[in-house]
Design a protein around this motif. Structure first.
Motif, short mmCIF file in Angstrom:
data_model
loop_
_atom_site.label_atom_id
_atom_site.label_comp_id
_atom_site.label_asym_id
_atom_site.label_seq_id
_atom_site.Cartn_x
_atom_site.Cartn_y
_atom_site.Cartn_z
N MET A 135 30.86 42.99 -38.87
CA MET A 135 30.60 43.24 -37.47
C MET A 135 30.03 44.65 -37.35
SD MET A 135 33.26 43.54 -34.34
CE MET A 135 33.26 42.06 -33.43
N ASN A 136 28.85 44.78 -36.78
CA ASN A 136 28.26 46.11 -36.63
C ASN A 136 28.61 46.69 -35.27
OD1 ASN A 136 26.62 44.72 -34.88
ND2 ASN A 136 24.84 44.71 -36.23
N ALA A 137 28.19 47.95 -35.09
CA ALA A 137 28.60 48.68 -33.89
C ALA A 137 27.99 48.09 -32.63
CB ALA A 137 28.22 50.15 -34.03
N SER A 138 26.76 47.60 -32.70
CA SER A 138 26.13 47.07 -31.49
C SER A 138 26.86 45.83 -30.98
CB SER A 138 24.66 46.76 -31.75
OG SER A 138 24.54 45.75 -32.73
N THR A 139 27.34 44.99 -31.90
CA THR A 139 28.09 43.81 -31.50
C THR A 139 29.38 44.21 -30.80
OG1 THR A 139 27.21 42.66 -33.42
CG2 THR A 139 29.10 41.66 -32.34
N PHE A 140 30.04 45.23 -31.36
CA PHE A 140 31.29 45.71 -30.75
C PHE A 140 31.03 46.17 -29.32
CE2 PHE A 140 33.82 49.41 -29.59
CZ PHE A 140 35.08 48.84 -29.57
N TRP A 141 29.97 46.98 -29.12
CA TRP A 141 29.70 47.51 -27.80
C TRP A 141 29.25 46.43 -26.82
CZ3 TRP A 141 32.08 51.53 -26.45
CH2 TRP A 141 32.35 52.53 -27.37
N LYS A 142 28.56 45.42 -27.31
CA LYS A 142 28.18 44.30 -26.45
C LYS A 142 29.43 43.57 -25.97
CE LYS A 142 23.63 43.35 -28.44
NZ LYS A 142 22.86 42.42 -29.27
N ASN A 143 30.35 43.31 -26.91
CA ASN A 143 31.61 42.65 -26.54
C ASN A 143 32.41 43.51 -25.58
OD1 ASN A 143 31.13 40.37 -28.05
ND2 ASN A 143 32.16 41.18 -29.86
N TYR A 144 32.41 44.81 -25.84
CA TYR A 144 33.15 45.73 -24.98
C TYR A 144 32.58 45.71 -23.56
CZ TYR A 144 35.00 50.07 -23.08
OH TYR A 144 35.60 50.99 -22.28
#
Length: 177
Positions: free
Chosen positions: A1-10
């Protein structure tokens, strides 16, 4: 899981939470407006009629009827701009929040009990100190304060030495040589 996916989910979760809060407050306002309307009607009926007893029974029966209707309307609450449906996920969320509230209440009760126990222990400790002072007065008379001060200094020195050297304790098993 990369950072952009995390921020999208957030961001998605944050947006959902904001819309959920708005929806919750709108439904709460709608419910309060309805309740205020019912109360106003009941008060007007009480004022206009002379026989209060019959009105009170009507109000009670209307209230019971409204409660039954609200139980039946649990699946959805309608507003002019919004429709709020209770599905399984929302019910799960609400049950979890109720469980958390109950757990917090239990934790508060436990901390209150622990605080009372600590206070009782402190009182017991002060009783022990008072008994020790009284015993020292009986044994040493006027010199009791100096003797207690020397004992305390000796105990503090021993504890400081133990803290500094951190000695290994001898095992509690018998030596059979």
């Amino acid at each position: 899981m990369n950072a952009s996916t995390f921020w999208k989910n957030y961001k998605a979760a944050d947006e959902w939470q904001k819309t959920h809060n708005v929806t919750w407050w709108k439904t709460r306002c709608f419910a309060l407006e309805h309740e205020n309307h019912v109360l106003r009607v009941n008060i007007k009926n009480l004022i206009s009629d002379k026989s209060c007893k019959s009105n009170l029974t009507k109000i009670y029966s209307n209230r019971q009827h409204n409660i039954k209707n609200k139980k039946l309307e649990n699946e959805s609450v309608l507003d002019e701009n919004i429709e709020f449906h209770l599905n399984e996920d929302m019910m799960y969320f609400l049950t979890q929040s109720i469980k958390h509230k109950i757990e917090l209440k239990k934790k508060k009760e436990i901390t209150e009990i622990n605080r009372k126990n600590i206070e009782e222990l402190k009182e017991g400790k002060f009783d022990w100190i008072n008994r020790k002072n009284e015993d020292a007065k009986l044994l040493y008379g006027k010199a009791s304060s100096t003797v207690l001060a020397m004992e305390t200094a000796l105990e503090a020195t021993i504890e400081r030495h133990i803290d500094k050297t951190k000695p290994q304790y001898w095992p509690n098993i018998p030596l059979r040589l």
